[in-house]
Write an enzyme that holds these catalytic residues in place. Structure first.
Site, PDB file in Angstrom:
ATOM      1  N   GLY A   1      69.833  -1.722  97.381  1.00  0.00           N
ATOM      2  CA  GLY A   1      68.836  -1.003  98.347  1.00  0.00           C
ATOM      3  C   GLY A   1      67.932  -2.251  98.651  1.00  0.00           C
TER       4      GLY A   1
ATOM      5  N   GLN B   1      64.979   6.908  98.155  1.00  0.00           N
ATOM      6  CA  GLN B   1      64.643   7.978  97.339  1.00  0.00           C
ATOM      7  C   GLN B   1      64.984   9.293  98.165  1.00  0.00           C
ATOM      8  OE1 GLN B   1      63.313   8.029  94.546  1.00  0.00           O
ATOM      9  NE2 GLN B   1      62.943   5.759  94.281  1.00  0.00           N
TER      10      GLN B   1
ATOM     11  N   CYS C   1      59.917  -0.031  89.554  1.00  0.00           N
ATOM     12  CA  CYS C   1      60.968  -1.021  89.876  1.00  0.00           C
ATOM     13  C   CYS C   1      60.625  -2.235  89.036  1.00  0.00           C
ATOM     14  CB  CYS C   1      61.067  -1.401  91.220  1.00  0.00           C
ATOM     15  SG  CYS C   1      62.365  -0.410  92.068  1.00  0.00           S
TER      16      CYS C   1
HETATM   17  N1  PLP Z   1      63.458   1.393  98.365  1.00  0.00           N
HETATM   18  C1  PLP Z   1      62.860   2.513  97.493  1.00  0.00           C
HETATM   19  C2  PLP Z   1      61.906   3.318  98.400  1.00  0.00           C
HETATM   20  C3  PLP Z   1      63.080   2.630  96.227  1.00  0.00           C
HETATM   21  O1  PLP Z   1      62.481   3.327  95.601  1.00  0.00           O
HETATM   22  C4  PLP Z   1      63.855   1.290  95.721  1.00  0.00           C
HETATM   23  C5  PLP Z   1      63.895   1.234  94.366  1.00  0.00           C
HETATM   24  O2  PLP Z   1      63.303   1.864  93.624  1.00  0.00           O
HETATM   25  C6  PLP Z   1      64.389   0.454  96.469  1.00  0.00           C
HETATM   26  C7  PLP Z   1      64.369   0.620  97.838  1.00  0.00           C
HETATM   27  C8  PLP Z   1      65.414  -0.679  96.115  1.00  0.00           C
HETATM   28  O3  PLP Z   1      66.566  -0.268  95.697  1.00  0.00           O
HETATM   29  P1  PLP Z   1      67.501  -0.867  94.600  1.00  0.00           P
HETATM   30  O4  PLP Z   1      66.810  -0.824  93.232  1.00  0.00           O
HETATM   31  O5  PLP Z   1      69.030  -0.438  94.849  1.00  0.00           O
HETATM   32  O6  PLP Z   1      67.208  -2.374  94.782  1.00  0.00           O
END
Ligand code: PLP
Length: 415
Positions: free
Chosen positions: A98, A206, A354
């Site tokens: 993402g 999300q 994250c």
């Molecule tokens: N956008 C949102 C709202 C997220 O919560 C996250 C990850 O928690 C991401 C983007 C990033 O996604 P990824 O973990 O696939 O890099």
């Protein structure tokens, strides 16, 4: 919910001894997992698709039978991911995450048939995920935050005001916030953005699989998905465009021309196949899973407040995802609470997970006007399709213990 038990790090050289990442084989077996906004377990259908795809040899770019078999899987998954957001197969671009999909979207060089000039401003809500907050490839001076209200919802009047100051704005808005679960007024924002000759990018990481995410109904021009939040494997995402006249004139990774030149690199065929299978399950099961999570979350929040009537649930009055509760009580420190829950066999998180391991004040709560002292006590409990009533009771049992310890501490301080 008990994720598979294994001593996952014991074989990694340099990670032996007292390294904190060591997990005992028995430790994961009997736990209650409440960190679905950080990541979800692999869905069974995704596991099956992944395992089957791993047996294939071909490179999807090869013209021989092995290559064509791999290509078939990738294109079938593209169709399945498109269907999750009401899009078309040809408008889905697979990425490594993402995060990468967001980075790809946030470029001044997003062109449309009618607009080839670079986008002059990037506006985003102040509560975006860090992968958006960095501003992608926009110069820092061209990036502007938009305020949210105390409930954690975008201020649409501020968006309208800001958009009118730009000639060709790009606006990035999440559909649901990862910390509070608060759902953003995306369709209303889209009307404002389009009236200002702008493009709207929606981070639906999300929201996907939890609420309706139809790219057309939302009015999004670009939309980001992440496989591991919907039950696919980690390390895969997708950027979906609403129409084929939207072009990425400045791809992030150039090379062999994969993903129609937008994202070079041999495709993660097995991960993509699993993403497709997860997207099907997320689409077909969404309404049922979301309703079940709402029942469980209501029980959780009622129990929480019965034990701690003074508990604050952030964004409580706003429309929220049915799986997320971000809460605090006076005197709680989130890191301490996360460890206390962990010792009770319960996985929760302190705000955004994250970047777990690093304690930072939540920019989301700051934007909602919450003081750093209060924000530092915010604990996020996020549910998923495998959460059970027994998990909720276990959480409440652990909370009862923790709340009583906190109240003794408060009384000690007051005495
Ligand atoms: N956008 C949102 C709202 C997220 O919560 C996250 C990850 O928690 C991401 C983007 C990033 O996604 P990824 O973990 O696939 O890099």
């Amino acid at each position: 919910m008990a994720p598979a038990a294994r001593a996952i790090t014991s074989w990694i050289p340099g990670l032996r001894g007292n390294d904190w990442t060591q997990v005992k084989a028995t430790e994961l077996a009997e736990r209650a997992y409440f960190d679905w906004n950080a990541t979800a377990p692999l869905r069974e259908a995704a596991r099956a698709a992944l395992q089957e795809a791993l047996t294939l040899t071909g490179n999807p770019s090869s013209v021989h039978a092995e290559g064509r078999a791999a290509r078939r899987l990738v294109e079938a998954a593209r169709e399945q991911v498109a269907a999750l957001v009401g899009g078309r197969r040809a408008d889905v671009f697979f990425t490594s995450s993402g995060t990468e999909a967001n980075a790809l979207a946030l470029s001044p060089a997003i062109e449309t048939a009618n607009e080839k000039q670079p986008r002059d401003r990037l506006f985003m809500s102040a509560i975006e995920h860090p992968s958006v907050r960095t501003g992608g490839r926009f110069p820092r001076a061209a990036v502007e935050d938009l305020p949210v209200d105390a409930g954690g919802r975008l201020d649409l009047a501020a968006l309208a005001q800001a958009a009118s100051r730009a000639s060709r704005p790009l606006v990035s808005l999440m559909l649901a916030n990862n910390e509070t679960g608060v759902i953003q007024p995306v369709a209303e924002a889209a009307a404002i953005v389009h009236a200002a000759n702008g493009l709207l990018h929606v981070d639906a990481v999300q929201a996907a699989g939890r609420i309706a995410c139809d790219i057309g109904a939302l009015g999004a021009d670009l939309l980001t998905l992440s496989a591991h939040k919907i039950g696919g494997s980690k390390g895969l995402g997708a950027l979906v465009r609403a129409r084929d006249d939207i072009h990425f004139a400045d791809p992030l990774i150039r090379g062999g021309g994969q993903e129609r030149g937008v994202r070079a690199g041999t495709e993660n065929v097995a991960g993509i196949a699993a993403f497709g299978a997860a997207a099907v399950a997320a689409r077909v099961r969404r309404a049922e899973e979301a309703a079940a999570m709402l029942v469980l979350r209501r029980r959780l929040e009622a129990g929480l407040k019965a034990i701690s009537p003074q508990a604050v649930i952030f964004g409580e009055g706003a429309e929220r995802l049915s799986n997320t509760t971000l809460f605090t009580v006076d005197g709680m420190k989130a890191e301490t609470a996360v460890i206390a829950f962990d010792l009770e066999g319960i996985a929760v998180s302190s705000g955004a997970a994250c970047s777990s391991g690093r304690v930072q004040p939540s920019h989301v709560l700051a934007a909602m006007g919450v003081s750093p002292a209060v924000a530092s006590g915010a604990v996020r409990v996020s549910l998923g399709w495998a959460t059970t009533e027994a998990d909720i009771e276990r959480f409440l049992g652990a909370w009862r213990k923790l709340a009583s310890a906190l109240s003794k501490k408060r009384q000690g301080r007051a005495a």
